[in-house]
Design a protein around this motif. Structure first.
Motif, PDB file in Angstrom:
ATOM      1  N   ARG A 104      -6.322  11.505  -2.654  1.00 32.34           N
ATOM      2  CA  ARG A 104      -6.415  12.789  -1.949  1.00 32.34           C
ATOM      3  C   ARG A 104      -6.683  12.532  -0.474  1.00 32.34           C
ATOM      4  NH1 ARG A 104     -11.014  15.973  -4.261  1.00 32.34           N
ATOM      5  NH2 ARG A 104      -9.532  16.172  -5.996  1.00 32.34           N
ATOM      6  N   ALA A 105      -5.958  13.236   0.372  1.00 38.98           N
ATOM      7  CA  ALA A 105      -6.184  13.174   1.817  1.00 38.98           C
ATOM      8  C   ALA A 105      -6.855  14.463   2.247  1.00 38.98           C
ATOM      9  CB  ALA A 105      -4.873  12.981   2.560  1.00 38.98           C
ATOM     10  N   GLU A 106      -8.088  14.349   2.751  1.00 41.51           N
ATOM     11  CA  GLU A 106      -8.793  15.544   3.202  1.00 41.51           C
ATOM     12  C   GLU A 106      -8.139  16.135   4.447  1.00 41.51           C
ATOM     13  OE1 GLU A 106     -12.763  14.160   3.706  1.00 41.51           O
ATOM     14  OE2 GLU A 106     -13.180  14.051   1.552  1.00 41.51           O
ATOM     15  N   GLU A 107      -7.477  15.276   5.225  1.00 39.74           N
ATOM     16  CA  GLU A 107      -6.697  15.731   6.384  1.00 39.74           C
ATOM     17  C   GLU A 107      -5.293  15.153   6.238  1.00 39.74           C
ATOM     18  OE1 GLU A 107      -7.698  17.819   8.576  1.00 39.74           O
ATOM     19  OE2 GLU A 107      -9.811  17.908   7.999  1.00 39.74           O
ATOM     20  N   PRO A 108      -4.470  15.751   5.363  1.00 43.58           N
ATOM     21  CA  PRO A 108      -3.156  15.153   5.068  1.00 43.58           C
ATOM     22  C   PRO A 108      -2.265  15.098   6.294  1.00 43.58           C
ATOM     23  CG  PRO A 108      -3.298  17.377   4.174  1.00 43.58           C
ATOM     24  CD  PRO A 108      -4.678  17.016   4.634  1.00 43.58           C
ATOM     25  N   PRO A 109      -1.411  14.078   6.361  1.00 38.35           N
ATOM     26  CA  PRO A 109      -0.490  13.964   7.500  1.00 38.35           C
ATOM     27  C   PRO A 109       0.570  15.047   7.445  1.00 38.35           C
ATOM     28  CG  PRO A 109       0.063  12.349   5.820  1.00 38.35           C
ATOM     29  CD  PRO A 109      -1.220  13.004   5.372  1.00 38.35           C
ATOM     30  N   ALA A 110       1.133  15.359   8.594  1.00 36.24           N
ATOM     31  CA  ALA A 110       2.226  16.321   8.641  1.00 36.24           C
ATOM     32  C   ALA A 110       3.415  15.729   7.900  1.00 36.24           C
ATOM     33  CB  ALA A 110       2.608  16.629  10.088  1.00 36.24           C
ATOM     34  N   ALA A 111       3.860  16.399   6.846  1.00 39.78           N
ATOM     35  CA  ALA A 111       4.910  15.866   5.983  1.00 39.78           C
ATOM     36  C   ALA A 111       6.274  16.293   6.486  1.00 39.78           C
ATOM     37  CB  ALA A 111       4.710  16.339   4.542  1.00 39.78           C
ATOM     38  N   ASP A 112       7.163  15.309   6.607  1.00 38.34           N
ATOM     39  CA  ASP A 112       8.545  15.635   6.949  1.00 38.34           C
ATOM     40  C   ASP A 112       9.201  16.367   5.786  1.00 38.34           C
ATOM     41  OD1 ASP A 112      11.029  15.453   8.445  1.00 38.34           O
ATOM     42  OD2 ASP A 112      11.642  13.968   6.960  1.00 38.34           O
ATOM     43  N   ARG A 113       8.793  15.994   4.549  1.00 35.81           N
ATOM     44  CA  ARG A 113       9.295  16.673   3.350  1.00 35.81           C
ATOM     45  C   ARG A 113       8.087  17.107   2.529  1.00 35.81           C
ATOM     46  NH1 ARG A 113      12.274  11.985   3.065  1.00 35.81           N
ATOM     47  NH2 ARG A 113      11.218  11.396   1.151  1.00 35.81           N
ATOM     48  N   PRO A 114       7.703  18.375   2.608  1.00 41.11           N
ATOM     49  CA  PRO A 114       6.564  18.850   1.822  1.00 41.11           C
ATOM     50  C   PRO A 114       6.803  18.596   0.330  1.00 41.11           C
ATOM     51  CG  PRO A 114       7.239  20.485   3.441  1.00 41.11           C
ATOM     52  CD  PRO A 114       8.302  19.432   3.439  1.00 41.11           C
ATOM     53  N   GLY A 115       5.726  18.313  -0.379  1.00 38.37           N
ATOM     54  CA  GLY A 115       5.852  18.092  -1.812  1.00 38.37           C
ATOM     55  C   GLY A 115       6.262  16.683  -2.181  1.00 38.37           C
ATOM     56  N   THR A 116       6.163  15.746  -1.262  1.00 37.93           N
ATOM     57  CA  THR A 116       6.490  14.352  -1.552  1.00 37.93           C
ATOM     58  C   THR A 116       5.292  13.465  -1.235  1.00 37.93           C
ATOM     59  OG1 THR A 116       7.396  13.982   0.664  1.00 37.93           O
ATOM     60  CG2 THR A 116       8.934  14.703  -1.041  1.00 37.93           C
ATOM     61  N   VAL A 117       5.277  12.294  -1.831  1.00 36.69           N
ATOM     62  CA  VAL A 117       4.215  11.324  -1.576  1.00 36.69           C
ATOM     63  C   VAL A 117       4.561  10.561  -0.296  1.00 36.69           C
ATOM     64  CG1 VAL A 117       2.941   9.361  -2.497  1.00 36.69           C
ATOM     65  CG2 VAL A 117       3.835  11.111  -4.050  1.00 36.69           C
ATOM     66  N   PRO A 118       3.631  10.464   0.659  1.00 35.45           N
ATOM     67  CA  PRO A 118       3.951   9.774   1.929  1.00 35.45           C
ATOM     68  C   PRO A 118       4.429   8.348   1.706  1.00 35.45           C
ATOM     69  CG  PRO A 118       1.850  10.934   2.083  1.00 35.45           C
ATOM     70  CD  PRO A 118       2.258  10.978   0.639  1.00 35.45           C
ATOM     71  N   ALA A 119       5.506   7.995   2.359  1.00 36.51           N
ATOM     72  CA  ALA A 119       6.052   6.636   2.235  1.00 36.51           C
ATOM     73  C   ALA A 119       5.056   5.568   2.686  1.00 36.51           C
ATOM     74  CB  ALA A 119       7.355   6.525   3.024  1.00 36.51           C
ATOM     75  N   PRO A 120       4.248   5.803   3.756  1.00 30.05           N
ATOM     76  CA  PRO A 120       3.271   4.767   4.143  1.00 30.05           C
ATOM     77  C   PRO A 120       2.263   4.448   3.042  1.00 30.05           C
ATOM     78  CG  PRO A 120       3.589   6.328   5.938  1.00 30.05           C
ATOM     79  CD  PRO A 120       4.296   6.900   4.751  1.00 30.05           C
ATOM     80  N   LEU A 121       1.881   5.469   2.239  1.00 28.80           N
ATOM     81  CA  LEU A 121       0.943   5.234   1.146  1.00 28.80           C
ATOM     82  C   LEU A 121       1.571   4.331   0.100  1.00 28.80           C
ATOM     83  CD1 LEU A 121      -1.562   5.737  -0.596  1.00 28.80           C
ATOM     84  CD2 LEU A 121      -0.536   7.893  -1.348  1.00 28.80           C
ATOM     85  N   LEU A 122       2.802   4.635  -0.302  1.00 27.04           N
ATOM     86  CA  LEU A 122       3.475   3.823  -1.307  1.00 27.04           C
ATOM     87  C   LEU A 122       3.711   2.408  -0.784  1.00 27.04           C
ATOM     88  CD1 LEU A 122       6.089   6.424  -2.598  1.00 27.04           C
ATOM     89  CD2 LEU A 122       3.890   5.825  -3.602  1.00 27.04           C
ATOM     90  N   ALA A 123       4.076   2.296   0.496  1.00 29.19           N
ATOM     91  CA  ALA A 123       4.333   0.977   1.073  1.00 29.19           C
ATOM     92  C   ALA A 123       3.056   0.138   1.120  1.00 29.19           C
ATOM     93  CB  ALA A 123       4.930   1.121   2.472  1.00 29.19           C
ATOM     94  N   ALA A 124       1.934   0.760   1.489  1.00 26.67           N
ATOM     95  CA  ALA A 124       0.666   0.019   1.559  1.00 26.67           C
ATOM     96  C   ALA A 124       0.257  -0.473   0.174  1.00 26.67           C
ATOM     97  CB  ALA A 124      -0.422   0.913   2.157  1.00 26.67           C
ATOM     98  N   LEU A 125       0.390   0.374  -0.840  1.00 23.37           N
ATOM     99  CA  LEU A 125       0.055  -0.048  -2.199  1.00 23.37           C
ATOM    100  C   LEU A 125       0.970  -1.186  -2.645  1.00 23.37           C
ATOM    101  CD1 LEU A 125      -0.497   3.469  -3.850  1.00 23.37           C
ATOM    102  CD2 LEU A 125      -2.256   1.752  -3.382  1.00 23.37           C
ATOM    103  N   SER A 126       2.252  -1.066  -2.339  1.00 22.83           N
ATOM    104  CA  SER A 126       3.210  -2.103  -2.744  1.00 22.83           C
ATOM    105  C   SER A 126       2.881  -3.443  -2.095  1.00 22.83           C
ATOM    106  CB  SER A 126       4.631  -1.659  -2.386  1.00 22.83           C
ATOM    107  OG  SER A 126       5.569  -2.655  -2.718  1.00 22.83           O
ATOM    108  N   ARG A 127       2.483  -3.405  -0.809  1.00 18.85           N
ATOM    109  CA  ARG A 127       2.141  -4.654  -0.117  1.00 18.85           C
ATOM    110  C   ARG A 127       0.985  -5.379  -0.780  1.00 18.85           C
ATOM    111  NH1 ARG A 127       3.263  -1.605   4.544  1.00 18.85           N
ATOM    112  NH2 ARG A 127       1.059  -1.096   4.837  1.00 18.85           N
ATOM    113  N   HIS A 128       0.126  -4.628  -1.456  1.00 21.06           N
ATOM    114  CA  HIS A 128      -1.031  -5.231  -2.122  1.00 21.06           C
ATOM    115  C   HIS A 128      -0.821  -5.375  -3.625  1.00 21.06           C
ATOM    116  CE1 HIS A 128      -3.813  -5.411   1.313  1.00 21.06           C
ATOM    117  NE2 HIS A 128      -3.149  -4.355   1.750  1.00 21.06           N
ATOM    118  N   GLY A 129       0.434  -5.324  -4.046  1.00 22.25           N
ATOM    119  CA  GLY A 129       0.761  -5.598  -5.441  1.00 22.25           C
ATOM    120  C   GLY A 129       0.514  -4.467  -6.394  1.00 22.25           C
ATOM    121  N   VAL A 130       0.433  -3.230  -5.908  1.00 25.13           N
ATOM    122  CA  VAL A 130       0.224  -2.073  -6.780  1.00 25.13           C
ATOM    123  C   VAL A 130       1.536  -1.303  -6.854  1.00 25.13           C
ATOM    124  CG1 VAL A 130      -1.157  -0.009  -7.234  1.00 25.13           C
ATOM    125  CG2 VAL A 130      -2.185  -1.964  -6.057  1.00 25.13           C
TER     126      VAL A 130
END
Length: 514
Positions: free
Chosen positions: A302-328
């Motif tokens: 959960r983001a208490e101050e969510p980033p401005a989404a280019d596509r509302p209703g989607t998971v931010p790509a930076p979040l998925l990329a950061a998790l992937s970089r750490h093997g998640v």
């Protein structure tokens, strides 16, 4: 001609991209006004790039002689053409350095074609530009995917073109060095070292006619050196590439929006149906790559101050990329603005040490994301099957609620490490606790006394320490003491009693828990 290129400009051009400078580096700034092929007799060639075959400078003393004659004839530079197997002379060309005339070595199988291309480059750059544009257009019309479009542009333009986000992050290719791109200027940009062309969004139904569509990405070419003609050619290529990239981004966005809606609906059906999901749901899950019968570990972010989404209703790509970089590696569904449900699936049951490893990986991944998001996360226990997926996501959400009660950000909690916290989570979510909280804290819930409620919550979360509360709120201890006196007076409850503090702490958490 729009400008006279220098020797260094031609060396930066793809036509001489593989050429080597053997000597005379001090003369690379000489202007090149024409191209001449050496045929034994050397007439005045003022400002010419003189091309000669490797046989004309072999053995090495002949190179010295030709360098002197080229300098006397006024040549801008001497370029030796050789096939791929030839090697430059090993002797140092001190004369060329002293005369400041560049000596170049270009490997080519067709010296006459090189001479023709260089002549057009010097005398008629618009012809070279037209050929490049025609070749690029021919290639782009047979490609639809973004990486293919960028690869075609890189090949034809012989330039390291990339597609980046408005803040310079890489989409296809390489990111842009910070502060070199000015995203607030939605127009083509040409600055020392960077060429950029905006990729505008496809106008939506509510877009005002005649207005400028927002910029969704940038096509960029970072370079070390490029003369005006070379820069004009690449700039035209980027302008030609832009509508193809825009069409690809629009299609990708449409597919992503549809996919996001399908994912939300499907996850809701899995959570509702638990162990009795229909065959249709199973088939749709398989199509999305979900392995419902496997073991799952839920992750609620959960983001208490969510980033401005280019596509509302989607998971931010930076979040998925950061998790992937750490093997998640996760499946992900956006459940609301700033609320994301993710889970990891595996065939065998996760190892006993996996929860602790996962906790560390998630913490490191969230620590890489912007602090302004104020991220909290919770991790569930391994569960099997569709019903297990619903259970582990519920545990993850409960753990995220407890993480939100911490003062640090990002904050991550794992259900297995909560202990008494799981019991407290159940209490603070109960209707009885919420009813008590609304009644007990009513004197502090109006806007005029919100600062008192905040002070009380921080005071209780810091173990009843006024000094720690003052540090956390950035206030003087006397100010905190005065506020606590007002809290006691308004609530009519002594705060030095442990039972009262526990009850009020649970009440504060119940009010701040969604």
């Amino acid at each position: 001609m729009t400008g006279v290129p220098s020797v260094a400009d031609l060396l930066a051009d793809p036509l001489l991209g593989d050429a080597r400078t053997l000597a005379g580096h001090a003369g690379l700034g000489r202007p090149v006004r024409d191209v001449t092929i050496h045929r034994g007799v050397l007439a005045p060639v003022d400002g010419h790039l003189l091309l000669c075959a490797v046989q004309d400078v072999t053995p090495a003393y002949r190179l010295d002689a030709l360098v002197r004659r080229a300098q006397e004839a006024g040549a801008a530079a001497l370029c030796v053409t050789a096939d791929g197997t030839a090697r430059p002379p090993l002797s140092a060309v001190r004369l060329a350095d002293r005369l400041r005339i560049p000596v170049l070595w270009a490997a080519t199988d067709d010296p006459f074609r090189l001479a023709l291309d260089l002549t057009l480059r010097v005398w008629a750059p618009e012809v070279t530009r037209a050929r490049t544009v025609e070749n690029l257009l021919r290639r782009l019309t047979t490609r639809t995917a973004g990486p293919e479009l960028i690869a075609a542009a890189r090949t034809v333009l012989a330039a390291d073109v990339s597609l980046v986000t408005p803040d310079g992050g890489a989409i296809v290719g390489d990111p842009v060095v910070p502060d070199t791109l000015r995203p607030e200027l939605a127009v083509p940009q040409r600055t020392p070292g960077l060429l950029a062309h905006p990729v505008h969004a496809v106008p939506s139904a509510g877009h005002l006619p005649g207005g400028t569509a927002p910029v969704t990405a940038w096509l960029v070419w970072p370079f070390e050196r490029a003369d005006e003609d070379r820069a004009d050619t690449v700039a035209l290529g980027l302008a030609l590439l832009e509508p193809f990239v825009r069409s690809w981004l629009a299609g990708a966005r449409t597919r992503a929006d549809h996919d996001s809606a399908v994912r939300r609906r499907l996850l809701a059906e899995v959570v509702t149906g638990r162990g009795t999901v229909s065959r249709e749901v199973v088939e749709q899950a398989v199509a999305l790559g979900w392995r419902l019968e496997d073991w799952h570990v839920g992750l609620a972010v959960r983001a208490e101050e969510p980033p401005a989404a280019d596509r509302p209703g989607t998971v931010p790509a930076p979040l998925l990329a950061a998790l992937s970089r750490h093997g998640v590696a996760t499946q992900a569904v956006a459940e609301g603005d700033g609320d994301w449900a993710l889970w990891c699936s595996s065939g065998p049951r996760p190892a006993d040490d996996e929860p602790r490893l996962l906790l560390r990986r998630v913490r490191r991944a969230l620590a890489e994301l912007p602090a302004s998001w104020r991220l909290v996360a919770g991790i569930g226990r391994p569960r099997q099957g569709p019903g297990g997926l619903a259970d582990t996501l519920t545990e993850a959400r409960n753990a995220a609620r407890l993480a939100a009660a911490r003062d640090v950000r990002p904050s991550v909690e794992h259900t297995d490490e909560l202990g008494v916290g799981r019991l407290l989570a159940a209490w603070q979510q109960s209707d009885i606790t919420r009813a008590f909280a609304e009644t007990a804290l009513a004197p502090l819930r109006d806007p005029d006394h919100a600062h008192l409620l905040t002070t009380l919550r921080v005071f209780l979360e810091h173990g009843g320490s006024a000094a720690a509360t003052a540090r956390a709120l950035g206030l003087h201890r006397n100010t905190v003491a005065a506020r606590l006196r007002q809290v006691r007076e308004r609530l009519g409850v002594p705060l030095d009693d442990p039972s009262n503090r526990l009850a009020l702490q649970m009440a504060c958490r119940a009010l701040t828990t969604p």
